[in-house]
Design a protein around this motif. Structure first.
Motif, PDB file in Angstrom:
ATOM      1  N   GLN A 122      48.602   3.693 -43.149  1.00 11.64           N
ATOM      2  CA  GLN A 122      49.646   2.704 -42.895  1.00 11.64           C
ATOM      3  C   GLN A 122      51.007   3.378 -42.994  1.00 11.64           C
ATOM      4  N   GLY A 123      51.840   3.228 -41.932  1.00 10.37           N
ATOM      5  CA  GLY A 123      53.167   3.838 -41.926  1.00 10.37           C
ATOM      6  C   GLY A 123      54.243   2.804 -41.791  1.00 10.37           C
ATOM      7  N   ASP A 124      55.420   3.256 -41.368  1.00 12.20           N
ATOM      8  CA  ASP A 124      56.525   2.331 -41.148  1.00 12.20           C
ATOM      9  C   ASP A 124      56.711   2.136 -39.658  1.00 12.20           C
ATOM     10  N   ASN A 125      57.717   1.387 -39.284  1.00 14.95           N
ATOM     11  CA  ASN A 125      57.974   1.088 -37.882  1.00 14.95           C
ATOM     12  C   ASN A 125      59.149   1.865 -37.313  1.00 14.95           C
ATOM     13  N   SER A 126      59.619   2.877 -38.026  1.00 14.50           N
ATOM     14  CA  SER A 126      60.776   3.624 -37.550  1.00 14.50           C
ATOM     15  C   SER A 126      60.361   4.581 -36.446  1.00 14.50           C
ATOM     16  N   PRO A 127      61.259   4.843 -35.466  1.00 15.65           N
ATOM     17  CA  PRO A 127      60.921   5.776 -34.383  1.00 15.65           C
ATOM     18  C   PRO A 127      60.707   7.175 -34.934  1.00 15.65           C
ATOM     19  N   SER A 128      59.802   7.896 -34.324  1.00 13.47           N
ATOM     20  CA  SER A 128      59.578   9.284 -34.727  1.00 13.47           C
ATOM     21  C   SER A 128      59.052  10.069 -33.540  1.00 13.47           C
ATOM     22  N   GLN A 129      59.075  11.385 -33.667  1.00 12.77           N
ATOM     23  CA  GLN A 129      58.516  12.237 -32.620  1.00 12.77           C
ATOM     24  C   GLN A 129      57.936  13.468 -33.282  1.00 12.77           C
ATOM     25  N   SER A 130      57.140  14.186 -32.526  1.00 10.15           N
ATOM     26  CA  SER A 130      56.489  15.360 -33.085  1.00 10.15           C
ATOM     27  C   SER A 130      57.493  16.481 -33.289  1.00 10.15           C
ATOM     28  N   SER A 131      57.051  17.506 -34.029  1.00 12.86           N
ATOM     29  CA  SER A 131      57.969  18.551 -34.461  1.00 12.86           C
ATOM     30  C   SER A 131      58.603  19.306 -33.304  1.00 12.86           C
ATOM     31  N   ASP A 132      57.901  19.447 -32.173  1.00 10.88           N
ATOM     32  CA  ASP A 132      58.449  20.208 -31.059  1.00 10.88           C
ATOM     33  C   ASP A 132      59.071  19.291 -30.007  1.00 10.88           C
ATOM     34  N   GLY A 133      59.346  18.041 -30.400  1.00  7.62           N
ATOM     35  CA  GLY A 133      59.964  17.103 -29.481  1.00  7.62           C
ATOM     36  C   GLY A 133      58.993  16.438 -28.544  1.00  7.62           C
ATOM     37  N   GLN A 134      57.695  16.654 -28.772  1.00  8.07           N
ATOM     38  CA  GLN A 134      56.685  16.082 -27.895  1.00  8.07           C
ATOM     39  C   GLN A 134      55.899  15.024 -28.644  1.00  8.07           C
ATOM     40  N   ALA A 135      55.431  14.026 -27.916  1.00  4.99           N
ATOM     41  CA  ALA A 135      54.558  13.005 -28.489  1.00  4.99           C
ATOM     42  C   ALA A 135      53.606  12.547 -27.409  1.00  4.99           C
ATOM     43  N   GLU A 136      52.437  12.085 -27.840  1.00  4.47           N
ATOM     44  CA  GLU A 136      51.459  11.591 -26.898  1.00  4.47           C
ATOM     45  C   GLU A 136      51.115  10.156 -27.250  1.00  4.47           C
ATOM     46  N   SER A 137      50.951   9.339 -26.233  1.00  5.23           N
ATOM     47  CA  SER A 137      50.599   7.947 -26.447  1.00  5.23           C
ATOM     48  C   SER A 137      49.091   7.809 -26.549  1.00  5.23           C
ATOM     49  N   ALA A 138      48.596   7.220 -27.639  1.00  9.68           N
ATOM     50  CA  ALA A 138      47.169   6.981 -27.821  1.00  9.68           C
ATOM     51  C   ALA A 138      47.012   5.723 -28.665  1.00  9.68           C
ATOM     52  N   PRO A 139      46.785   4.574 -28.054  1.00  7.61           N
ATOM     53  CA  PRO A 139      46.743   3.312 -28.777  1.00  7.61           C
ATOM     54  C   PRO A 139      45.709   3.286 -29.885  1.00  7.61           C
ATOM     55  N   SER A 140      45.963   2.461 -30.887  1.00  9.94           N
ATOM     56  CA  SER A 140      45.020   2.301 -31.977  1.00  9.94           C
ATOM     57  C   SER A 140      43.756   1.595 -31.486  1.00  9.94           C
ATOM     58  N   TRP A 141      42.683   1.794 -32.198  1.00  7.01           N
ATOM     59  CA  TRP A 141      41.355   1.294 -31.811  1.00  7.01           C
ATOM     60  C   TRP A 141      40.773   0.605 -33.018  1.00  7.01           C
ATOM     61  N   ALA A 142      40.295  -0.626 -32.859  1.00  5.28           N
ATOM     62  CA  ALA A 142      39.759  -1.393 -33.981  1.00  5.28           C
ATOM     63  C   ALA A 142      38.318  -0.992 -34.258  1.00  5.28           C
ATOM     64  N   LEU A 143      38.011  -0.731 -35.525  1.00  5.59           N
ATOM     65  CA  LEU A 143      36.644  -0.416 -35.908  1.00  5.59           C
ATOM     66  C   LEU A 143      35.828  -1.702 -36.051  1.00  5.59           C
TER      67      LEU A 143
END
Length: 317
Positions: free
Chosen positions: A296-317
């Motif tokens: 569980q995290g927060d809702n603040s914007p963030s990005q990966s260390s090299d300025g890259q991010a990938e979109s991968a939606p959460s999946w319910a177990l």
């Protein structure tokens, strides 16, 4: 995936089979018995299909039992590796050959059915660009009948791994309800992944905590490349090199052989993938299946260390 969703998928499949049988009767199949003089020669029963497996409770139960049995053999080593070095990789396949070959076949079915799309990264949180020669999809309820073994593997491994990792590392607070996953196919031509951490992506309000990679490459040999390189702790290769990576047994280069499992803390271990090639068609396509266990995290914007991010939606177990 909820049980009701699985049942809905199976019900739709049965409906299609009923409709096919009705259509066949008009062409002479499934109607009155024919005379012995017109009877077709005996034909051996067809091998069970992926859809047969998906509908068979006994086969699914057997499959999950094998997955859990294999997990008992490697999970303690994985947890020890995470505690001592922040990463772990199996030296041998963690699933029997038959299981991983069937899972690879499901991946190729997804490919042939057009379920993969161009993989993308995002620079600076706003500018999307294609990953050259890399395509991706997710293992989801909507695709269950195409990849039931992949789905049941995902559920069985993640539910038990979340329980065990939370016991070993209570501060992680891994979610027992949501995960992320991504199935990558690299089609050669030098397809590679730049150095990155697995953080700053779109599972908000969750954060990736643990990355779990399974490789399904039955035909891998050194000429195909595509090795994953674990570099060390840091946001860049230079930082990782200055952080005494040898204390963690890094850097290390790992071939993506069939059944190899690799795990590491998503926000700590910088990694990259070397260029891959294809010499003999789809069998040489590099397949990596990554599951992210989330905290569980927060809702603040963030990005990966090299300025890259990938979109991968959460999946319910």
């Amino acid at each position: 995936m909820q049980k009701s969703a699985v049942l809905a998928c199976l019900a739709a499949s049965r409906k299609r089979h009923r409709q096919a049988r009705v259509a066949q009767r008009g062409r002479g199949f499934g109607g009155d018995a024919i005379s012995s003089s017109r009877r077709s020669p005996q034909i051996s029963p067809a091998k069970p299909t992926t859809e047969d497996f998906a509908r068979s409770e006994s086969e699914v139960a057997k499959f999950k039992q094998e997955v859990m049995g294999s997990m008992d053999e490697w999970c303690d080593d994985l947890i020890e590796g995470l505690r001592d070095r922040g990463w772990w990789a199996s030296s041998e396949p963690v699933l029997p050959l038959g299981m991983r070959s069937s899972m690879r076949q499901e991946v190729e079915t997804l490919w042939k059915e057009g379920q993969f799309i161009q993989s993308q990264s995002v620079l600076g949180g706003t500018v999307y660009y294609d990953k050259k020669h890399v395509f991706a999809t997710e293992v989801t309820s909507e695709r269950y009948l195409l990849c039931p073994r992949m789905w049941h593997y995902t559920v069985a491994v993640t539910q038990e791994l979340v329980r065990r990792v939370n016991l070993a590392f209570p501060s992680m607070g891994l979610s027992d309800k949501f995960i992320g996953n991504k199935l990558n196919m690299s089609v050669g031509k030098g397809a590679a992944f730049d150095p990155h951490l697995d953080v700053g992506v779109a599972e908000k309000p969750f954060d990736r905590k643990l990355s779990l990679l399974m490789y399904l490459n039955d035909s891998w040999r050194p000429a195909l490349g595509g090795e994953i390189v674990l570099l060390g702790e840091g946001q860049t290769e230079a930082e990782a090199a200055r952080a005494n990576p040898e204390n963690l047994g890094l850097p290390v280069t790992l071939p993506p052989t069939s059944g190899r499992l690799v795990a590491f803390w998503s926000d700590r271990i910088l990694h990259k993938v070397q260029a891959s090639e294809v010499l003999n068609g789809i069998k040489d396509y590099r397949c990596s299946y990554v599951i992210w266990l989330l905290g569980q995290g927060d809702n603040s914007p963030s990005q990966s260390s090299d300025g890259q991010a990938e979109s991968a939606p959460s999946w319910a177990l």
